[in-house]
Write a protein that holds these residues in place. Structure first.
Motif, PDB file in Angstrom:
ATOM      1  N   ASP A  28       0.863  -1.181   0.000  1.00  0.00           N
ATOM      2  CA  ASP A  28       0.000   0.000   0.000  1.00  0.00           C
ATOM      3  C   ASP A  28       0.904   1.237   0.000  1.00  0.00           C
ATOM      4  O   ASP A  28       1.264   1.772   1.038  1.00  0.00           O
ATOM      5  N   ARG A  29       1.263   1.659  -1.208  1.00  0.00           N
ATOM      6  CA  ARG A  29       2.191   2.784  -1.368  1.00  0.00           C
ATOM      7  C   ARG A  29       1.614   4.061  -0.766  1.00  0.00           C
ATOM      8  O   ARG A  29       2.321   4.847  -0.161  1.00  0.00           O
ATOM      9  N   GLY A  30       0.311   4.262  -0.908  1.00  0.00           N
ATOM     10  CA  GLY A  30      -0.336   5.454  -0.353  1.00  0.00           C
ATOM     11  C   GLY A  30      -0.189   5.530   1.151  1.00  0.00           C
ATOM     12  O   GLY A  30       0.132   6.583   1.714  1.00  0.00           O
ATOM     13  N   LYS A  31      -0.412   4.411   1.817  1.00  0.00           N
ATOM     14  CA  LYS A  31      -0.274   4.361   3.268  1.00  0.00           C
ATOM     15  C   LYS A  31       1.190   4.592   3.670  1.00  0.00           C
ATOM     16  O   LYS A  31       1.476   5.300   4.634  1.00  0.00           O
ATOM     17  N   LEU A  32       2.095   4.020   2.903  1.00  0.00           N
ATOM     18  CA  LEU A  32       3.526   4.210   3.157  1.00  0.00           C
ATOM     19  C   LEU A  32       3.923   5.675   3.010  1.00  0.00           C
ATOM     20  O   LEU A  32       4.616   6.233   3.864  1.00  0.00           O
ATOM     21  N   ILE A  33       3.431   6.318   1.970  1.00  0.00           N
ATOM     22  CA  ILE A  33       3.703   7.747   1.756  1.00  0.00           C
ATOM     23  C   ILE A  33       3.116   8.574   2.901  1.00  0.00           C
ATOM     24  O   ILE A  33       3.740   9.528   3.374  1.00  0.00           O
ATOM     25  N   ASN A  34       1.921   8.212   3.374  1.00  0.00           N
ATOM     26  CA  ASN A  34       1.332   8.932   4.511  1.00  0.00           C
ATOM     27  C   ASN A  34       2.239   8.869   5.738  1.00  0.00           C
ATOM     28  O   ASN A  34       2.428   9.871   6.425  1.00  0.00           O
ATOM     29  N   PHE A  35       2.782   7.688   6.032  1.00  0.00           N
ATOM     30  CA  PHE A  35       3.721   7.563   7.153  1.00  0.00           C
ATOM     31  C   PHE A  35       4.927   8.476   6.949  1.00  0.00           C
ATOM     32  O   PHE A  35       5.377   9.158   7.876  1.00  0.00           O
ATOM     33  N   LEU A  36       5.448   8.487   5.718  1.00  0.00           N
ATOM     34  CA  LEU A  36       6.615   9.327   5.416  1.00  0.00           C
ATOM     35  C   LEU A  36       6.289  10.809   5.567  1.00  0.00           C
ATOM     36  O   LEU A  36       7.079  11.576   6.122  1.00  0.00           O
ATOM     37  N   ASP A  44       6.814   0.013  10.232  1.00  0.00           N
ATOM     38  CA  ASP A  44       6.602  -1.429  10.232  1.00  0.00           C
ATOM     39  C   ASP A  44       6.005  -1.817   8.877  1.00  0.00           C
ATOM     40  O   ASP A  44       4.870  -1.459   8.561  1.00  0.00           O
ATOM     41  N   LEU A  45       6.775  -2.539   8.071  1.00  0.00           N
ATOM     42  CA  LEU A  45       6.333  -2.890   6.723  1.00  0.00           C
ATOM     43  C   LEU A  45       5.127  -3.832   6.710  1.00  0.00           C
ATOM     44  O   LEU A  45       4.414  -3.909   5.715  1.00  0.00           O
ATOM     45  N   THR A  46       4.883  -4.530   7.824  1.00  0.00           N
ATOM     46  CA  THR A  46       3.697  -5.401   7.864  1.00  0.00           C
ATOM     47  C   THR A  46       2.412  -4.584   7.857  1.00  0.00           C
ATOM     48  O   THR A  46       1.346  -5.119   7.557  1.00  0.00           O
ATOM     49  N   LYS A  47       2.500  -3.289   8.166  1.00  0.00           N
ATOM     50  CA  LYS A  47       1.316  -2.428   8.167  1.00  0.00           C
ATOM     51  C   LYS A  47       0.957  -1.903   6.779  1.00  0.00           C
ATOM     52  O   LYS A  47      -0.095  -1.299   6.600  1.00  0.00           O
ATOM     53  N   VAL A  48       1.851  -2.122   5.807  1.00  0.00           N
ATOM     54  CA  VAL A  48       1.595  -1.613   4.455  1.00  0.00           C
ATOM     55  C   VAL A  48       1.621  -2.725   3.406  1.00  0.00           C
ATOM     56  O   VAL A  48       1.634  -2.447   2.206  1.00  0.00           O
ATOM     57  N   THR A  49       1.632  -3.982   3.858  1.00  0.00           N
ATOM     58  CA  THR A  49       1.639  -5.116   2.937  1.00  0.00           C
ATOM     59  C   THR A  49       0.513  -6.081   3.303  1.00  0.00           C
ATOM     60  O   THR A  49       0.010  -6.053   4.419  1.00  0.00           O
TER      61      THR A  49
END
Length: 124
Positions: A28-36, A44-49
């Motif tokens: 989930d690239r969008g969620k990852l970008i939000n964290f950034l 935690d990569l388990t939260k975006v996969t």
């Protein structure tokens, strides 16, 4: 006519197979970008996969497909690709198969993977 029907059936089958495999392992690239964007420096990569992996690796700028394949011991296959100057690529592998990858801009910093689970962001 029979060869045309067989050809169409094969093409449709390949498209369905590709679509199923492409959506099976997603980041989930969008969620990852939000964290950034919120300034997180450890994610935690388990939260975006939506899948499990045996190895996650961050590759920096100027990394070639061949370098990634040599490092991981696998073929990158479709979607391998070079890492441009302004990006990092995070690759997820399960045994000898690439499951997924995500490309991230260096605008948030440089990236590494810690304990095979956490994306660490080093601010510039």
């Amino acid at each position: 006519m029979k060869y045309f029907i067989i050809s169409v059936a094969l093409i449709v089958g390949v498209i369905f197979y590709w679509a199923f495999n492409a959506s099976q392992y997603t980041v989930d690239r969008g969620k990852l970008i939000n964290f950034l964007e919120q300034g997180e420096t450890t994610i935690d990569l388990t939260k975006v996969t939506n899948f499990e992996w045996t190895k996650a690796v961050a590759f920096g700028p100027y990394t070639t497909t061949e370098m990634m394949e040599e490092s991981l011991g696998i073929s990158m296959g479709f979607g391998g690709g070079e890492v441009l100057e302004s990006n990092f690529k995070i690759v997820f592998v399960n045994d000898k198969k690439k499951l997924s990858s995500v490309t991230l801009s260096r605008e948030y910093g440089d990236y590494s993977v810690k304990d095979n689970r956490y994306l660490v962001v080093e601010k510039k």
